[in-house]
Design a protein around this motif. Sequence first.
Motif, short mmCIF file in Angstrom:
data_model
loop_
_atom_site.label_atom_id
_atom_site.label_comp_id
_atom_site.label_asym_id
_atom_site.label_seq_id
_atom_site.Cartn_x
_atom_site.Cartn_y
_atom_site.Cartn_z
N VAL A 159 38.39 -9.31 -65.92
CA VAL A 159 37.14 -9.92 -66.41
C VAL A 159 37.44 -10.94 -67.51
CG1 VAL A 159 35.02 -9.44 -67.68
CG2 VAL A 159 35.66 -8.01 -65.74
N PHE A 160 38.31 -10.59 -68.43
CA PHE A 160 38.62 -11.49 -69.55
C PHE A 160 39.28 -12.77 -69.04
CE2 PHE A 160 41.05 -13.24 -73.00
CZ PHE A 160 40.22 -13.11 -74.09
N ASN A 161 40.25 -12.65 -68.15
CA ASN A 161 40.94 -13.84 -67.66
C ASN A 161 40.06 -14.70 -66.76
OD1 ASN A 161 43.87 -13.72 -68.62
ND2 ASN A 161 43.62 -11.68 -67.80
N MET A 162 39.13 -14.07 -66.07
CA MET A 162 38.19 -14.87 -65.28
C MET A 162 37.23 -15.65 -66.18
SD MET A 162 37.25 -12.35 -62.09
CE MET A 162 36.02 -13.50 -61.48
N LEU A 163 36.80 -15.06 -67.29
CA LEU A 163 35.91 -15.75 -68.21
C LEU A 163 36.64 -16.83 -69.00
CD1 LEU A 163 33.84 -12.72 -69.56
CD2 LEU A 163 33.10 -14.46 -67.92
N ALA A 164 37.87 -16.51 -69.43
CA ALA A 164 38.61 -17.47 -70.26
C ALA A 164 39.19 -18.61 -69.44
CB ALA A 164 39.72 -16.75 -71.01
N GLY A 165 39.45 -18.39 -68.16
CA GLY A 165 40.01 -19.44 -67.31
C GLY A 165 41.45 -19.74 -67.66
N ASN A 169 45.16 -16.07 -72.36
CA ASN A 169 46.56 -15.64 -72.40
C ASN A 169 46.69 -14.15 -72.64
OD1 ASN A 169 45.62 -15.66 -74.99
ND2 ASN A 169 47.37 -16.74 -75.89
N LEU A 170 45.72 -13.38 -72.17
CA LEU A 170 45.76 -11.93 -72.34
C LEU A 170 46.61 -11.32 -71.23
CD1 LEU A 170 44.63 -9.38 -73.83
CD2 LEU A 170 42.77 -9.39 -72.16
N ASP A 171 47.62 -10.53 -71.60
CA ASP A 171 48.44 -9.84 -70.61
C ASP A 171 47.97 -8.41 -70.46
OD1 ASP A 171 51.26 -8.77 -72.59
OD2 ASP A 171 49.26 -9.38 -73.22
N LEU A 172 48.42 -7.77 -69.39
CA LEU A 172 47.94 -6.43 -69.06
C LEU A 172 48.44 -5.40 -70.06
CD1 LEU A 172 46.37 -4.69 -67.06
CD2 LEU A 172 48.45 -4.49 -65.68
N HIS A 173 49.63 -5.57 -70.60
CA HIS A 173 50.17 -4.61 -71.57
C HIS A 173 49.33 -4.60 -72.85
CE1 HIS A 173 53.08 -2.86 -74.44
NE2 HIS A 173 53.54 -2.22 -73.38
N GLY A 229 40.36 -18.10 -75.79
CA GLY A 229 39.37 -18.40 -74.76
C GLY A 229 38.30 -17.37 -74.58
N GLY A 230 38.19 -16.39 -75.49
CA GLY A 230 37.18 -15.36 -75.32
C GLY A 230 36.06 -15.40 -76.33
N GLU A 231 36.13 -16.31 -77.28
CA GLU A 231 35.11 -16.36 -78.32
C GLU A 231 33.75 -16.76 -77.77
OE1 GLU A 231 33.44 -15.80 -81.86
OE2 GLU A 231 35.57 -15.43 -81.46
N GLU A 232 33.74 -17.68 -76.85
CA GLU A 232 32.46 -18.15 -76.29
C GLU A 232 31.88 -17.17 -75.27
OE1 GLU A 232 34.80 -21.06 -73.10
OE2 GLU A 232 33.32 -21.88 -74.50
N HIS A 233 32.67 -16.20 -74.84
CA HIS A 233 32.19 -15.20 -73.90
C HIS A 233 32.18 -13.81 -74.53
CE1 HIS A 233 32.56 -18.23 -70.75
NE2 HIS A 233 33.81 -18.44 -71.14
N ARG A 234 31.91 -13.75 -75.81
CA ARG A 234 31.94 -12.48 -76.52
C ARG A 234 30.92 -11.49 -75.96
NH1 ARG A 234 33.30 -10.46 -81.76
NH2 ARG A 234 34.30 -12.45 -82.27
N GLY A 235 29.73 -11.96 -75.60
CA GLY A 235 28.70 -11.06 -75.09
C GLY A 235 29.09 -10.40 -73.78
N LEU A 236 29.68 -11.18 -72.86
CA LEU A 236 30.10 -10.60 -71.57
C LEU A 236 31.27 -9.63 -71.74
CD1 LEU A 236 29.81 -13.77 -69.30
CD2 LEU A 236 28.23 -11.82 -69.45
N ILE A 237 32.18 -9.96 -72.64
CA ILE A 237 33.30 -9.05 -72.90
C ILE A 237 32.80 -7.76 -73.54
CG2 ILE A 237 35.46 -8.80 -74.17
CD1 ILE A 237 35.85 -11.80 -73.86
N ALA A 238 31.83 -7.87 -74.44
CA ALA A 238 31.26 -6.68 -75.06
C ALA A 238 30.53 -5.82 -74.03
CB ALA A 238 30.30 -7.08 -76.19
#
Length: 254
Positions: A159-165, A169-173, A229-238
């Motif tokens: 979800v995070f990588n799809m939103l950030a495009g 740079n979030l890895d699975l670990h 790349g996740g600041e603008e999608h904070r609501g969806l990540i939450a």
Amino acid sequence: MTKEFSVPPVVFRSGGGVNPPAGNVNQRRVPTAPFQPSRPPSSSSSAIPFMSFDIGSAPSSSGSFGGTISTSGASGSASFDDEEPLLDELGIHPGQIWHKTKSILNPFRVNPTAHKDSDLSGPIFLYLSLCLFQLLAGKIQFGVILGWIVVSSIFLYIVFNMLAGRNGNLDLHTCTSVVGYCMLPVVILSAASLFIPQGSSVPRYALAGVFVVWATRACTNLMVTLADGGEEHRGLIAYACFLIYTLFSLLVIF
């Protein structure tokens, strides 16, 4: 009528017969010494010198064949003072785990710098703690909790990588480490639910809601801070984090 045959007498030699002659019966044979190899001559022109096999007469010179065996170096290298601790060799750092766990205790001020170096030792410890508290409550959920942690980490990572495009740079670990450390409020909820009566459902739901919001806020702040790349999608990540910790809290209160 029997027929007689004339048999000639048998004469034995004096050196090797079974029955010695009658004249030599009283004579005793002189024992001879066992066979001894003859020593080579002492002259220096001998091709093969005589070799002595006496153990006590081994030469002590340093130029002899085989040399000498020294044990002074082995005694010095056998010291265990220079060895690293076992936990450090396994990649388990208790001080780092406690520092990361302590940063989750304050939901309003989460320290993201402590979670830059991701690890799985702390999440595994919190996972085992949650399973232990659930076992004390009469619920054997080791496989269920482990499976949900793995699926939740993969779900939030996607979800995070799809939103950030391309900026993500979030890895699975790192995602698994953050999800595991933010399980601390659910672990506290599982421990507190042992002292709440089963019949009182309203206090259990209210308490579960508080801990779910706590875990959601901590996980969202860490995700947005650690990855780009996740600041603008904070609501969806939450919202994704809220779904994850709501599922774990339902395991506790039911």
